[in-house]
Scaffold this motif. Sequence first.
Motif, PDB file in Angstrom:
ATOM      1  N   ILE A  84      50.570  19.921  15.882  1.00 27.09           N
ATOM      2  CA  ILE A  84      51.054  21.094  16.587  1.00 27.09           C
ATOM      3  C   ILE A  84      49.978  22.229  16.925  1.00 27.09           C
ATOM      4  N   ALA A  85      48.835  22.349  16.548  1.00 30.16           N
ATOM      5  CA  ALA A  85      47.858  23.169  17.193  1.00 30.16           C
ATOM      6  C   ALA A  85      47.628  22.684  18.484  1.00 30.16           C
ATOM      7  N   ALA A  86      47.381  21.281  18.865  1.00 27.90           N
ATOM      8  CA  ALA A  86      47.086  20.835  19.974  1.00 27.90           C
ATOM      9  C   ALA A  86      47.791  21.020  20.956  1.00 27.90           C
ATOM     10  N   GLU A  87      49.324  21.104  20.587  1.00 27.08           N
ATOM     11  CA  GLU A  87      50.558  21.413  21.451  1.00 27.08           C
ATOM     12  C   GLU A  87      50.576  22.998  21.675  1.00 27.08           C
ATOM     13  N   ARG A  88      50.153  23.967  21.064  1.00 26.73           N
ATOM     14  CA  ARG A  88      49.928  25.165  21.321  1.00 26.73           C
ATOM     15  C   ARG A  88      48.950  25.418  22.392  1.00 26.73           C
ATOM     16  N   ILE A  89      47.932  24.663  22.443  1.00 26.19           N
ATOM     17  CA  ILE A  89      47.068  24.615  23.605  1.00 26.19           C
ATOM     18  C   ILE A  89      47.634  24.223  24.972  1.00 26.19           C
ATOM     19  N   ARG A  90      48.569  23.076  24.853  1.00 22.80           N
ATOM     20  CA  ARG A  90      49.430  22.675  25.976  1.00 22.80           C
ATOM     21  C   ARG A  90      50.298  24.019  26.511  1.00 22.80           C
ATOM     22  N   GLN A  91      50.803  24.628  25.409  1.00 19.65           N
ATOM     23  CA  GLN A  91      51.707  25.589  25.989  1.00 19.65           C
ATOM     24  C   GLN A  91      51.085  26.799  26.599  1.00 19.65           C
ATOM     25  N   ALA A  92      49.873  26.972  26.065  1.00 18.80           N
ATOM     26  CA  ALA A  92      48.949  28.200  26.837  1.00 18.80           C
ATOM     27  C   ALA A  92      48.538  27.746  28.164  1.00 18.80           C
ATOM     28  N   GLU A  93      48.304  26.566  28.275  1.00 16.03           N
ATOM     29  CA  GLU A  93      47.932  25.998  29.631  1.00 16.03           C
ATOM     30  C   GLU A  93      48.924  26.219  30.551  1.00 16.03           C
ATOM     31  N   ILE A  94      50.142  25.891  30.049  1.00 16.75           N
ATOM     32  CA  ILE A  94      51.586  26.054  30.976  1.00 16.75           C
ATOM     33  C   ILE A  94      51.601  27.251  31.353  1.00 16.75           C
ATOM     34  N   ALA A  95      51.526  28.223  30.458  1.00 22.35           N
ATOM     35  CA  ALA A  95      51.966  29.800  30.523  1.00 22.35           C
ATOM     36  C   ALA A  95      50.616  30.323  31.679  1.00 22.35           C
ATOM     37  N   LEU A  96      49.446  29.784  31.410  1.00 21.06           N
ATOM     38  CA  LEU A  96      48.351  30.262  32.269  1.00 21.06           C
ATOM     39  C   LEU A  96      48.813  29.620  33.820  1.00 21.06           C
ATOM     40  N   GLY A  97      49.557  28.725  34.088  1.00 17.26           N
ATOM     41  CA  GLY A  97      49.700  27.924  35.220  1.00 17.26           C
ATOM     42  C   GLY A  97      50.920  28.914  35.829  1.00 17.26           C
TER      43      GLY A  97
END
Length: 468
Positions: A84-97
Amino acid sequence: MYAKNAKFHGRPLAAAIFGLLLGGCAIVEPSSLPRLLLPAQWRESPAPAVAPAPLAADWWTAFGSVELDRLVGLALKDSPDLLIAAERIRQAEIALGISSAARLPNLGSSAGTSQSRRTPDGEPTTRSESTSLGLSLSYELDLWGRIAASVAAGEQTLKASRYDYETARLTLLGSVASGYFQALAAAQRLRIGEDNLAVAQRILAIVEARFANGVATPLEVSQQRTTVLAQQAALIPLAVQVRQLHSALALLLGQLPQEAAFADEDLAALQIPAIAPELPATLLLRRPDIAAAEATLAANDANVAAARAALLPSASLSASGSLGSAVLADLANPTRSVTLALSLAQNIFDGGRLRLQTESARSQRAVQVINYGKAVRSALKEVDDGLGNAAKTARQEAAQQAVLDQAARTLALAELRYREGVGDLLTVLEAQRTVFSARDQLVTLRLSRLQAAIDLSKALGGGWQKAD
């Protein structure tokens, strides 16, 4: 160059220069990272024989447990908390994009064909056909740095999510080690209870033999039988506790509780690592939760800048071009049209919405400033508590071992005197209870020492080092 009906609005070169000049007016919010006065040394001192040194990244291997090494490998691979914590990183990367996409122009296209018929009263039907192709381009000038601030906030949020992942990883490893040691302690307490039951049954056999020879009384037989029954009943909750601890550990590893299996190790054979921390200031670089709080604070600073910039006028460049023909699906000889424009927009009245959004961002930043200071002070306390607990439990375990040795000698003497007919049963029963309690307490203290080492390793960041 253009057809007769071509249109041209604005001066694109002047607009671009205007945007570049105003780009220097971007709002920049100063960093609100507080300067905290850190102590020069720890209140609780580590063992004098241990030199301060950074904690190893694989700190759990210092316990000398092969099974713990295996469990850590499983947890890092399959733990749902870490996934779940790793997926939070993915969500932050998408938001930054998404935020970064605002820096680029928007390009759109259109195409269409149409036919129409018109039949006026008393006149013949007329038909008209047309074809068009269009291309539009728009770009928002970041005059006050609103877009740049939003991107900066996204970058800091992404950084915080990565630090949160490291925090979750450290918490997971600490929980796995703690859960495994608790399961070992519960299993060892169960074995102590079984040994105590065996002692009680042996003494019962002696009492019954003395009663058969007319030496012991029925009361003594009843007392010892009661002790045996009580010991049998005490084993039931211990067995349940072992199963429940194994199930909880299986959940941490992402396994089914019914299928997980764990090796049994001797709790007393595990090593207690001697840990001496560096200076308190190093916690700012070795605690991922503090780094996450710092990054979140930087993101809030950027959000305040973006909210302030939203109060100011916005500017955008737009360009569009089209090809049209009066003949359906035929652009062999089209009519061309090109439009360039610079637009400025300023919100006049919105009921205070934008201003309140700015105040909200400032309030969130103020909360994060408090949270940052709270995280640092909590980290300092956790290290001092870990040092104190490690020293205290070490002394307690040594003292308890001496108590157990003496209680075992007392039980042996009391049992011998009773067997020879010169001692009473109550002395034997009291000595038996003392030995059982001392052994049980020794296991609890051993677990406390292991837990103190885990807590201190976590408080020191688990060997993590801030990269920047």
